[in-house]
Design a protein around this motif. Structure first.
Motif, PDB file in Angstrom:
ATOM      1  N   UNK A  52       0.809  -1.042  -0.053  1.00 23.67           N
ATOM      2  CA  UNK A  52      -0.250  -0.208   0.053  1.00 23.67           C
ATOM      3  C   UNK A  52       0.892   1.306   0.028  1.00 23.67           C
ATOM      4  N   UNK A  53       0.748   2.064  -0.867  1.00 25.08           N
ATOM      5  CA  UNK A  53       1.598   3.112  -1.062  1.00 25.08           C
ATOM      6  C   UNK A  53       0.801   4.531  -1.096  1.00 25.08           C
ATOM      7  N   UNK A  99      -2.087   0.308  -4.007  1.00 28.54           N
ATOM      8  CA  UNK A  99      -0.997  -0.112  -3.951  1.00 28.54           C
ATOM      9  C   UNK A  99      -0.131   0.035  -5.064  1.00 28.54           C
ATOM     10  N   UNK A 100       1.139   0.016  -4.997  1.00 22.82           N
ATOM     11  CA  UNK A 100       2.081   0.452  -5.992  1.00 22.82           C
ATOM     12  C   UNK A 100       1.496  -0.241  -7.300  1.00 22.82           C
ATOM     13  N   UNK A 101       1.025  -1.473  -7.288  1.00 23.15           N
ATOM     14  CA  UNK A 101       0.659  -2.301  -8.562  1.00 23.15           C
ATOM     15  C   UNK A 101      -0.496  -1.558  -9.271  1.00 23.15           C
ATOM     16  N   UNK A 102      -1.317  -0.992  -8.605  1.00 24.94           N
ATOM     17  CA  UNK A 102      -2.550  -0.263  -9.227  1.00 24.94           C
ATOM     18  C   UNK A 102      -1.964   1.080  -9.773  1.00 24.94           C
ATOM     19  N   UNK A 148      -9.508  -5.727 -11.916  1.00 28.54           N
ATOM     20  CA  UNK A 148      -8.550  -5.176 -12.896  1.00 28.54           C
ATOM     21  C   UNK A 148      -7.133  -4.958 -11.511  1.00 28.54           C
ATOM     22  N   UNK A 149      -5.849  -4.662 -11.959  1.00 29.97           N
ATOM     23  CA  UNK A 149      -4.790  -4.893 -11.442  1.00 29.97           C
ATOM     24  C   UNK A 149      -4.811  -3.746 -10.193  1.00 29.97           C
ATOM     25  N   UNK A 150      -5.833  -2.470 -10.175  1.00 30.47           N
ATOM     26  CA  UNK A 150      -5.915  -1.605  -9.471  1.00 30.47           C
ATOM     27  C   UNK A 150      -6.993  -2.036  -8.532  1.00 30.47           C
TER      28      UNK A 150
END
Length: 628
Positions: free
Chosen positions: A217-218, A236-239, A420-422
């Motif tokens: 989590x960012x 998160x960074x990934x989203x 989705x990735x977010x």
């Protein structure tokens, strides 16, 4: 590869699975990668003033990376670790960008809307357990510093306050005058107060600590703002990286220039716009601390496009409406696309804007809970006005029947659900109980589908259409307003038995708050009295009702709940009849259409033509058709 239709989206997905793509893991890795490719090119430009001849501040990609490292080092020196929170309460400025990025690198960044009142700001600071708050030093014509001080007083978890002084951007006479008229700086709290830029200058230009090595989590973004406690969403960074990748893959190159006059506490400006530049190397321009609401921005907008050779503008329907009241008075031949989101775009406004500016408009859809982007009218394909386009690559959208929980058929209305990735499955909100019932279980790869609360349908070509909202929010110019806030305030009046709040159609904002009330027996009160009462008891000005009507009895369901579809039909009829009063037409009835949601049926009472009706109603988003 062009992005024109569902086949193009599928082709991108078929290249490889999302997890197989070689992408940065963290925000700092993303920024460093872009700086290594385009180091000396312009990255971000900030203008304190809208005058095209006024001074602006530009950072190259190398400078942005170095200053982000300094900012992250500063936060770490104040005790921020990966799981600690840096909040900011700031207008747009270079320091806001640095705090947004540096906060993610050092820990978790938490942007907060400066328009909230101190009580709400304090509640967010406590909910996120923020240790550091970056905010303004007292400055003329803004109360941000005063609200921040009051909020920190009731959030003892905040140990350090870093102040940003906008005085450094001033030149000429204003630079001399501001110190003479500056309000007293409030410090009625126990947090340690430091100067942001003075402390920043002490820090090395390379990270003094190891960057994160895994996804985490960012960022925390709050939603809404008119309820007592906005919900806090985890990103998160990934989203964040996913949104950046979309911008680079589908929209921008390092040759592009975005102009984004939207606030940097919102996902549209940060995750989407700034993120797209982080992924692609495109320059991004932020005009004035208040963006579109800044002094002179609309009057100078086209000149700023010419000045910065803007190729892509970020906008919302309310801003487009305001721009259409100004002449295109500059050479805007560099402008290629306008990305419009946050609220439905009226057909007439779409046509007028494209004709005046000669620019293609891409409507899109996203939401804070999904780390934003979900769909877009394809840049290289057909733009279906009123649609929110086709889902982005690696975004799966299901339309789920509210009644059965099963997938709806083509053109059948249901709840829009997104994977989705977010989407942070099961952990969207910081408060665990708020995630209950927020997801549908997926059918592949254990994906979870976020329930957006928006009702819509998917047509035969894969385009998405929003037809209403299951969660009943009022969206005023992209600003979410919870009707419960209005209803609870009015219910506190001794004369009110029941209150129902809805969004009534509005040419400029899409919709604005409207309230209907039923009085207790024998009560003697006027609509004006209740409107004044609402102003005094509703925290945020955007949520103040613009129309209030007293009914003998509010429409209710069999179990006694207020039946809001009838109230919406009533409001549509009133607003549309006002717009049609000089045309020779009126609303005969408002019905619910299977595909389009609420539809106004118009009967011609004089010599009105369909073209006359279209011009009268073209700025509204509720569809209409001639009565048979």
């Amino acid at each position: 590869m062009p992005y024109a239709n569902v086949a193009d989206r599928d082709a991108i997905e078929n290249e490889m699975p999302w997890d197989a793509r070689d992408l940065p893991t963290t925000t700092y890795e993303l920024l460093s990668s872009t700086a290594s490719k385009f180091g000396t090119r312009n990255a971000v430009t900030y203008r304190l003033l809208s005058d095209p001849s006024a001074k602006c501040e530009t950072l190259s990609w190398n400078e942005l990376r170095d200053k982000t490292a300094q900012t992250a080092n500063l936060f770490r020196s104040l005790g921020i670790g990966e799981n600690d929170v840096v909040a900011y309460l700031l207008p747009n400025a270079t320091e806001t960008i640095l705090t947004y990025l540096g906060g993610q690198v050092a820990g978790i960044v938490n942007p907060i809307n400066p328009l909230l009142d101190a009580e709400q700001i304090s509640a967010i600071l406590r909910e996120t357990n923020a240790k550091v708050l970056v905010t303004l030093k007292a400055f003329p014509k803004t109360d941000v510093a005063q609200k921040a001080a009051e909020a920190v007083r009731f959030a003892p978890n905040v140990k350090h306050v870093l102040e940003v002084d906008l005085h450094r951007y001033l030149t000429g006479l204003k630079r001399l005058i501001v110190p003479l008229i500056r309000p007293k700086n409030p410090t009625d709290h126990d947090a340690r107060v430091l100067d942001f830029n003075a402390e920043l200058a002490k820090q090395p230009r390379e990270l003094t600590f190891a960057d994160s090595t895994t996804d985490r989590v960012a960022a925390y973004f709050h939603t809404g703002g008119t309820t007592g406690m906005p919900k806090v969403v985890q990103h998160r960074y990934s989203g964040i990286v996913y949104n950046a990748w979309l911008g680079a893959r589908l929209l921008f190159t390092e040759q592009d220039v975005q102009m984004c006059p939207l606030p940097l506490f919102h996902v549209f400006a940060t995750i989407v716009s700034l993120g797209a530049s982080l992924g692609s190397g495109a320059e991004i321009v932020f005009p004035t601390p208040q963006g579109y609401r800044g002094e002179g921005v609309f009057d100078n907008f086209w000149k700023l496009v010419e000045k910065h050779k803007v190729t892509f503008m970020i906008t919302v329907p309310t801003a487009m409406s305001a721009l259409m009241q100004r002449k295109v008075d500059a050479d805007i031949s560099t402008l290629r696309l306008a990305f419009c989101g946050s609220a439905p775009l009226p057909l007439e406004l779409y046509k007028r804007f494209e004709a005046a500016a000669g620019v293609t408009i891409c409507e899109g859809y996203g939401l804070t809970e999904a780390t934003c982007l979900v769909s877009i009218n394809p840049p290289d394909g057909e733009k279906r006005v009123g649609s929110i386009g086709i889902p982005f690559p690696y975004t799966d959208v299901r339309i789920m029947s509210v009644a059965t929980g099963k997938d709806s058929k083509t053109d059948e209305i249901g709840e829009i659900c997104v994977s989705n990735p977010g989407v942070y499955g099961g952990k969207t909100y910081t408060e665990a109980e708020k995630n209950d019932g927020l997801f549908y279980p997926g059918t592949v790869s254990d994906a979870q589908y976020l329930r957006t609360g928006d009702l819509g349908r998917k047509d035969a070509d894969g385009y998405l259409w929003i037809t209403g909202r299951a969660k009943d929010l009022i969206i005023r110019g992209g600003h979410n307003i919870d009707p419960a806030e209005i209803e609870e305030a009015l219910a506190g009046h001794e004369a009110v038995a029941f209150a129902g709040a809805i969004g009534q159609p509005d040419k400029h904002a899409g919709e604005i708050p409207c309230a209907y009330v039923e009085l207790v027996d024998g009560a003697d009160v006027t609509s004006d009295d209740l409107l004044e009462y609402a102003k005094d008891h509703i925290h945020e000005r955007a949520a103040h009702p613009k129309h209030l009507e007293i009914l003998d009895e509010l429409p209710k369901t069999a179990v006694g709940k207020i039946f809001k579809p009838d109230l919406r039909k009533r409001a549509i009829t009133r607003i549309y009849n006002d717009a049609l009063s000089e045309v020779g037409a009126e609303v005969s009835v408002v019905t619910e259409d299977k595909k389009r949601g609420l539809v106004a049926h118009i009967v011609k009472t004089g010599g009105a033509t369909d073209d006359d009706i279209g011009k009268a109603l073209g700025a509204f988003t509720i569809p209409w058709q001639a009565a048979e």
